[in-house]
Motif scaffolding. Structure first.
Motif, PDB file in Angstrom:
ATOM      1  N   GLN A   1      44.283  28.485 -20.045  1.00 46.10           N
ATOM      2  CA  GLN A   1      44.017  28.140 -21.449  1.00 46.10           C
ATOM      3  C   GLN A   1      45.230  27.452 -22.070  1.00 46.10           C
ATOM      4  O   GLN A   1      46.383  27.742 -21.726  1.00 46.10           O
ATOM      5  CB  GLN A   1      43.684  29.408 -22.238  1.00 46.10           C
ATOM      6  CG  GLN A   1      42.883  29.183 -23.500  1.00 46.10           C
ATOM      7  CD  GLN A   1      41.442  28.751 -23.239  1.00 46.10           C
ATOM      8  OE1 GLN A   1      40.913  28.969 -22.134  1.00 46.10           O
ATOM      9  NE2 GLN A   1      40.817  28.110 -24.220  1.00 46.10           N
ATOM     10  N   SER A   2      44.974  26.532 -22.994  1.00 44.45           N
ATOM     11  CA  SER A   2      46.073  25.792 -23.605  1.00 44.45           C
ATOM     12  C   SER A   2      45.696  25.313 -24.989  1.00 44.45           C
ATOM     13  O   SER A   2      44.524  25.057 -25.289  1.00 44.45           O
ATOM     14  CB  SER A   2      46.434  24.585 -22.728  1.00 44.45           C
ATOM     15  OG  SER A   2      47.508  23.871 -23.263  1.00 44.45           O
ATOM     16  N   ASP A   3      46.710  25.197 -25.861  1.00 49.24           N
ATOM     17  CA  ASP A   3      46.471  24.606 -27.181  1.00 49.24           C
ATOM     18  C   ASP A   3      46.502  23.080 -27.111  1.00 49.24           C
ATOM     19  O   ASP A   3      45.882  22.411 -27.938  1.00 49.24           O
ATOM     20  CB  ASP A   3      47.545  25.079 -28.174  1.00 49.24           C
ATOM     21  CG  ASP A   3      47.464  26.564 -28.451  1.00 49.24           C
ATOM     22  OD1 ASP A   3      46.330  27.069 -28.639  1.00 49.24           O
ATOM     23  OD2 ASP A   3      48.511  27.236 -28.464  1.00 49.24           O
ATOM     24  N   LEU A   4      47.228  22.557 -26.119  1.00 52.35           N
ATOM     25  CA  LEU A   4      47.324  21.095 -25.970  1.00 52.35           C
ATOM     26  C   LEU A   4      47.685  20.773 -24.527  1.00 52.35           C
ATOM     27  O   LEU A   4      48.464  21.495 -23.895  1.00 52.35           O
ATOM     28  CB  LEU A   4      48.376  20.531 -26.923  1.00 52.35           C
ATOM     29  CG  LEU A   4      48.539  19.012 -26.945  1.00 52.35           C
ATOM     30  CD1 LEU A   4      48.772  18.503 -28.376  1.00 52.35           C
ATOM     31  CD2 LEU A   4      49.693  18.548 -26.046  1.00 52.35           C
ATOM     32  N   ILE A   5      47.101  19.701 -24.012  1.00 49.71           N
ATOM     33  CA  ILE A   5      47.354  19.276 -22.631  1.00 49.71           C
ATOM     34  C   ILE A   5      48.008  17.896 -22.644  1.00 49.71           C
ATOM     35  O   ILE A   5      47.541  16.977 -23.327  1.00 49.71           O
ATOM     36  CB  ILE A   5      46.051  19.237 -21.816  1.00 49.71           C
ATOM     37  CG1 ILE A   5      45.500  20.658 -21.659  1.00 49.71           C
ATOM     38  CG2 ILE A   5      46.274  18.587 -20.452  1.00 49.71           C
ATOM     39  CD1 ILE A   5      44.084  20.732 -21.149  1.00 49.71           C
ATOM     40  N   LEU A   6      49.084  17.779 -21.889  1.00 52.16           N
ATOM     41  CA  LEU A   6      49.796  16.515 -21.748  1.00 52.16           C
ATOM     42  C   LEU A   6      49.842  16.161 -20.269  1.00 52.16           C
ATOM     43  O   LEU A   6      50.284  16.968 -19.448  1.00 52.16           O
ATOM     44  CB  LEU A   6      51.228  16.639 -22.298  1.00 52.16           C
ATOM     45  CG  LEU A   6      52.201  15.509 -21.948  1.00 52.16           C
ATOM     46  CD1 LEU A   6      51.723  14.170 -22.501  1.00 52.16           C
ATOM     47  CD2 LEU A   6      53.598  15.837 -22.464  1.00 52.16           C
TER      48      LEU A   6
END
Length: 489
Positions: free
Chosen positions: A266-271
């Protein structure tokens, strides 16, 4: 507000971004598919020999200085730099080469010796190149490619004509000697396109070459990877290797998680610092911003045939960096860009790091790195690799007047198929999308996804472009955009 940010890949742009985002207080984790970090800048160690697998030229030291200064650090805190003298040699025949010195004064003198009057012309050319460097590297490349207005400044308005001419045309107006022309055209090859397709403004690469010099981290380019990893860990970044990304999970048009080795992260933002095209294939088709037709229409930097070689003796008549231009420079370029095929007579580059770094090879031996530029997407077979190895090693022996083939005790090749399998590289390109006029700044793929919220990109297929210094800058640019998004929420 502290966010959980997951980064795909661990090349220079991803490492830079991880540092900036961790410094801003975010929880940052990096996922790398291979067993070691560094992306294309990984290291190979075999039988006592050490090789940088990818980038081997350390140019634009000021960009590296600026990166570490952003964290209150200096490069010397992590690694030592050696200025190469000579910077490199360009070979044209037996006992026939031009040595590029480690300072502009000597280079001007060498030009004058070859073509009368060219010394003064080179001095004027370099003054213009320095002016372009100051505009580009100290300002323009630190803009995120969001709007064409980023390119419009008082300084660029004065140089607008340079965006509509090209390096090859400008150099040929000033110099007549074909060898000097090739030497001046060489640096822009790092930008991934033919000099005739590269805007004149990019002469700033000539200042990077002649003006700032060629450097070498004491034990190789992997010193920089180690330094950035060390800084990232100091800032709290967590690294995961052998972590293959299988899917980017999108819910309600928002990136929510990664599927890594079958596990949902899970992540708040993916780069993503991985190949841009590959990253979009990790999305369902409806979420991709660029079509296959778009990617196929782009001009990509070449792929490469690489050989990492251990010799059981010291090699004579060479320099740390050596370019072999004893065949038709322009025919090879056509074989890459115009009619893609294996070149009949390939130019090649050789690098002998053990001349500078004694740890690169066992005592009394030599480590060699050979590179042949190739068209991306080309057929790659073991038979072709061996055929071309024989071509270049035979020429190397003839040009440097020595026998070396029977002194090879270790050899490993790397080519288009490996760029695809190891780095998910589009068509096996070696270092990104070329910086042509129509692929510059805001005309490159965007740092921020146009279709998926909280999905960003960094690296050589987006801004500012190919090369290690631009990769560091790309990491900074995308981090600034991410931080701005969170601050605006």
């Amino acid at each position: 507000m502290k966010k959980k940010i997951t980064i795909i890949g661990s090349g220079f742009s991803a490492l830079a971004a991880s540092c900036y985002l961790a410094k801003s207080g975010h929880q940052v984790e990096v996922f790398e598919k291979n067993g070691s970090i560094g992306g294309r800048a990984r290291q190979l160690k075999r039988e006592g020999f050490t090789f940088d697998m990818g980038p081997s030229w350390y140019w634009m030291p000021d960009v590296f200085d600026r990166f570490f200064a952003d964290f209150g650090k200096k490069t010397i805190d992590y690694y030592e730099l050696i200025k190469l003298s000579p910077a490199y040699r360009v070979y044209y025949g037996i006992d026939d080469f031009i040595t590029i010195a480690d300072n502009l004064t000597d280079i001007i003198f060498a030009f004058e010796e070859i073509e009368k009057g060219s010394g003064k012309i080179l001095s004027e050319f370099m003054a213009e190149a320095k002016s372009n460097y100051d505009i580009a590297i100290k300002d323009l490349v630190y803009r995120p490619g969001v709007s064409p207005l980023e390119l419009i400044t008082v300084e660029t308005a004065k140089k607008v004509g340079q965006f509509f001419s090209n390096i090859s045309r400008d150099v040929r107006k000033k110099f007549k000697n074909e060898r000097l022309i090739q030497i001046l055209e060489f640096p822009v090859l790092f930008l991934g396109a033919k000099p005739s397709d590269t805007p004149s403004f990019y002469s700033f690469m000539n200042y990077a070459d002649f003006g700032l010099g060629t450097w070498h981290p004491k034990t190789g380019m992997f010193d920089v990877v180690r330094a950035m990893e060390s800084l990232a860990r100091e800032l709290g970044v967590v690294f995961h290797t052998n972590s293959n990304i299988e899917k980017i999970i999108v819910e309600n048009k928002t990136a929510k998680a990664l599927l890594v080795n079958g596990e949902r992260i899970q992540s708040d933002l993916i780069l993503s610092g991985a190949d841009y095209h590959h990253t979009e294939t990790l999305l369902d088709e409806e979420h991709r911003a660029y079509s296959e037709k778009y990617w196929d229409s782009r001009v990509f930097a070449p792929s490469s045939l690489l050989f990492y070689i251990g010799f059981d003796k010291k090699i004579k008549n060479i320099s740390h960096h050596a370019l072999f231009f004893d065949v038709d420079f322009y025919q090879h370029a056509k074989d890459i860009y115009d009619e893609p095929k294996w070149p009949k007579e390939p130019l090649f580059y050789a690098n002998f790091p053990s001349l500078t770094d004694k740890t690169a090879a066992p005592e009394g031996m030599e480590s060699g790195f050979f590179l042949v530029p190739l068209a991306p997407g080309i057929i790659d077979t073991e038979e072709l690799r061996e055929e071309y190895f024989d071509k270049i090693i035979d020429r190397f022996e003839a040009l440097t007047q020595q026998s070396v083939k029977n002194n090879i005790i270790f050899k490993q090749s790397f080519c288009k198929n490996d760029f695809v399998s190891e780095y998910n590289s589009y068509k096996g390109n070696a270092y990104g999308m070329a910086n042509t006029l129509l692929q510059t700044a805001f005309l490159r793929p965007k740092l921020k996804s146009k279709k998926v919220k909280n999905l960003y990109f960094t690296g050589q297929l987006t801004v500012p472009g190919p090369g290690v210094p631009p990769a560091l800058i790309s990491g900074k640019l995308v981090s600034d955009l991410i931080n701005k998004q969170f601050s605006d929420q």
